[in-house]
Design a protein around this motif. Sequence first.
Motif, PDB file in Angstrom:
ATOM      1  N   SER A  50       4.890  19.470  -7.215  1.00 42.06           N
ATOM      2  CA  SER A  50       5.783  18.633  -6.413  1.00 42.06           C
ATOM      3  C   SER A  50       4.987  17.494  -5.771  1.00 42.06           C
ATOM      4  N   PRO A  51       5.631  16.376  -5.513  1.00 43.44           N
ATOM      5  CA  PRO A  51       4.947  15.286  -4.818  1.00 43.44           C
ATOM      6  C   PRO A  51       4.385  15.723  -3.458  1.00 43.44           C
ATOM      7  N   GLN A  52       5.120  16.605  -2.746  1.00 44.11           N
ATOM      8  CA  GLN A  52       4.640  17.072  -1.450  1.00 44.11           C
ATOM      9  C   GLN A  52       3.340  17.860  -1.598  1.00 44.11           C
ATOM     10  N   THR A  53       3.253  18.716  -2.600  1.00 42.25           N
ATOM     11  CA  THR A  53       2.043  19.504  -2.836  1.00 42.25           C
ATOM     12  C   THR A  53       0.863  18.593  -3.149  1.00 42.25           C
ATOM     13  N   VAL A  54       1.115  17.605  -3.997  1.00 43.26           N
ATOM     14  CA  VAL A  54       0.045  16.672  -4.372  1.00 43.26           C
ATOM     15  C   VAL A  54      -0.405  15.864  -3.156  1.00 43.26           C
ATOM     16  N   ALA A  55       0.530  15.326  -2.405  1.00 43.89           N
ATOM     17  CA  ALA A  55       0.188  14.501  -1.243  1.00 43.89           C
ATOM     18  C   ALA A  55      -0.608  15.301  -0.226  1.00 43.89           C
ATOM     19  N   ARG A  56      -0.167  16.500   0.062  1.00 48.03           N
ATOM     20  CA  ARG A  56      -0.877  17.333   1.030  1.00 48.03           C
ATOM     21  C   ARG A  56      -2.264  17.696   0.512  1.00 48.03           C
ATOM     22  N   GLY A  57      -2.378  17.982  -0.780  1.00 43.76           N
ATOM     23  CA  GLY A  57      -3.663  18.309  -1.380  1.00 43.76           C
ATOM     24  C   GLY A  57      -4.638  17.128  -1.314  1.00 43.76           C
ATOM     25  N   LEU A  58      -4.138  15.925  -1.576  1.00 47.17           N
ATOM     26  CA  LEU A  58      -4.995  14.736  -1.514  1.00 47.17           C
ATOM     27  C   LEU A  58      -5.528  14.502  -0.118  1.00 47.17           C
ATOM     28  N   LEU A  59      -4.750  14.863   0.873  1.00 43.61           N
ATOM     29  CA  LEU A  59      -5.145  14.675   2.262  1.00 43.61           C
ATOM     30  C   LEU A  59      -5.893  15.886   2.833  1.00 43.61           C
ATOM     31  N   GLY A  60      -6.053  16.928   2.009  1.00 43.09           N
ATOM     32  CA  GLY A  60      -6.772  18.110   2.472  1.00 43.09           C
ATOM     33  C   GLY A  60      -5.977  18.955   3.443  1.00 43.09           C
ATOM     34  N   LEU A  61      -4.662  18.857   3.374  1.00 38.03           N
ATOM     35  CA  LEU A  61      -3.796  19.636   4.260  1.00 38.03           C
ATOM     36  C   LEU A  61      -3.420  20.946   3.594  1.00 38.03           C
ATOM     37  N   PRO A  62      -3.145  21.984   4.366  1.00 35.08           N
ATOM     38  CA  PRO A  62      -2.698  23.252   3.773  1.00 35.08           C
ATOM     39  C   PRO A  62      -1.321  23.083   3.146  1.00 35.08           C
ATOM     40  N   ALA A  63      -1.026  23.922   2.204  1.00 32.76           N
ATOM     41  CA  ALA A  63       0.278  23.898   1.551  1.00 32.76           C
ATOM     42  C   ALA A  63       1.373  24.085   2.586  1.00 32.76           C
ATOM     43  N   ALA A  64       2.461  23.374   2.400  1.00 32.61           N
ATOM     44  CA  ALA A  64       3.593  23.458   3.320  1.00 32.61           C
ATOM     45  C   ALA A  64       4.363  24.731   3.075  1.00 32.61           C
ATOM     46  N   GLY A  65       4.941  25.244   4.131  1.00 31.79           N
ATOM     47  CA  GLY A  65       5.769  26.444   4.013  1.00 31.79           C
ATOM     48  C   GLY A  65       7.120  26.094   3.404  1.00 31.79           C
ATOM     49  N   PRO A  66       7.928  27.108   3.134  1.00 32.62           N
ATOM     50  CA  PRO A  66       9.234  26.884   2.488  1.00 32.62           C
ATOM     51  C   PRO A  66      10.193  26.099   3.291  1.00 32.62           C
ATOM     52  N   VAL A  91       0.838  -1.198   0.000  1.00 32.29           N
ATOM     53  CA  VAL A  91       0.000   0.000   0.000  1.00 32.29           C
ATOM     54  C   VAL A  91       0.875   1.251   0.000  1.00 32.29           C
ATOM     55  N   SER A  92       1.941   1.239   0.777  1.00 32.56           N
ATOM     56  CA  SER A  92       2.862   2.374   0.810  1.00 32.56           C
ATOM     57  C   SER A  92       3.513   2.596  -0.562  1.00 32.56           C
ATOM     58  N   GLU A  93       3.931   1.522  -1.183  1.00 33.63           N
ATOM     59  CA  GLU A  93       4.554   1.625  -2.516  1.00 33.63           C
ATOM     60  C   GLU A  93       3.540   2.148  -3.534  1.00 33.63           C
ATOM     61  N   LEU A  94       2.312   1.667  -3.452  1.00 34.07           N
ATOM     62  CA  LEU A  94       1.260   2.143  -4.352  1.00 34.07           C
ATOM     63  C   LEU A  94       1.011   3.636  -4.146  1.00 34.07           C
ATOM     64  N   ALA A  95       0.975   4.071  -2.890  1.00 34.12           N
ATOM     65  CA  ALA A  95       0.759   5.489  -2.592  1.00 34.12           C
ATOM     66  C   ALA A  95       1.890   6.342  -3.171  1.00 34.12           C
ATOM     67  N   CYS A  96       3.116   5.903  -3.005  1.00 40.23           N
ATOM     68  CA  CYS A  96       4.262   6.649  -3.541  1.00 40.23           C
ATOM     69  C   CYS A  96       4.166   6.773  -5.060  1.00 40.23           C
ATOM     70  N   ARG A  97       3.883   5.656  -5.706  1.00 45.96           N
ATOM     71  CA  ARG A  97       3.789   5.679  -7.175  1.00 45.96           C
ATOM     72  C   ARG A  97       2.636   6.545  -7.654  1.00 45.96           C
ATOM     73  N   ALA A  98       1.507   6.500  -6.943  1.00 41.12           N
ATOM     74  CA  ALA A  98       0.352   7.309  -7.326  1.00 41.12           C
ATOM     75  C   ALA A  98       0.646   8.798  -7.170  1.00 41.12           C
ATOM     76  N   VAL A  99       1.282   9.163  -6.071  1.00 40.64           N
ATOM     77  CA  VAL A  99       1.616  10.576  -5.845  1.00 40.64           C
ATOM     78  C   VAL A  99       2.611  11.062  -6.892  1.00 40.64           C
ATOM     79  N   ILE A 100       3.590  10.262  -7.210  1.00 38.45           N
ATOM     80  CA  ILE A 100       4.568  10.643  -8.240  1.00 38.45           C
ATOM     81  C   ILE A 100       3.880  10.820  -9.589  1.00 38.45           C
ATOM     82  N   ALA A 101       3.002   9.890  -9.941  1.00 41.55           N
ATOM     83  CA  ALA A 101       2.296   9.983 -11.226  1.00 41.55           C
ATOM     84  C   ALA A 101       1.423  11.236 -11.285  1.00 41.55           C
TER      85      ALA A 101
END
Length: 98
Positions: free
Chosen positions: A82-98, A64-74
């Motif tokens: 960025s993968p971080q922006t996508v991951a946070r967006g999928l989880l409904g989290l605010p954008a990360a600071g610099p 499941v972890s590997e699938l999540a990584c591949r999905a976020v990268i895709a």
Amino acid sequence: MFSRLRRILVSDRATVPAADRPPARPHNIFEAAATYVSACADDDQQRIDEAAGWVSPEALSFGVSELACRAVIALARERDESPQTVARGLLGLPAAGP
């Protein structure tokens, strides 16, 4: 009469003893993870339970972890983010600071 009819209707495969059939191919980690995650998305508890029984809990977690990584990268490549922006967006989290 019924025994003759039964022989006609029963397939050849059904008459082959189980010992003579090729062994069923075991499911691998990634098949289990794909089925588990898609079943979760469909809220299909029966498939969730089935997939969870194919491999050990640790192996399923890895898959499941590997699938999540591949999905976020895709998704990140598709969205040109960025993968971080996508991951946070999928989880409904605010954008990360610099």
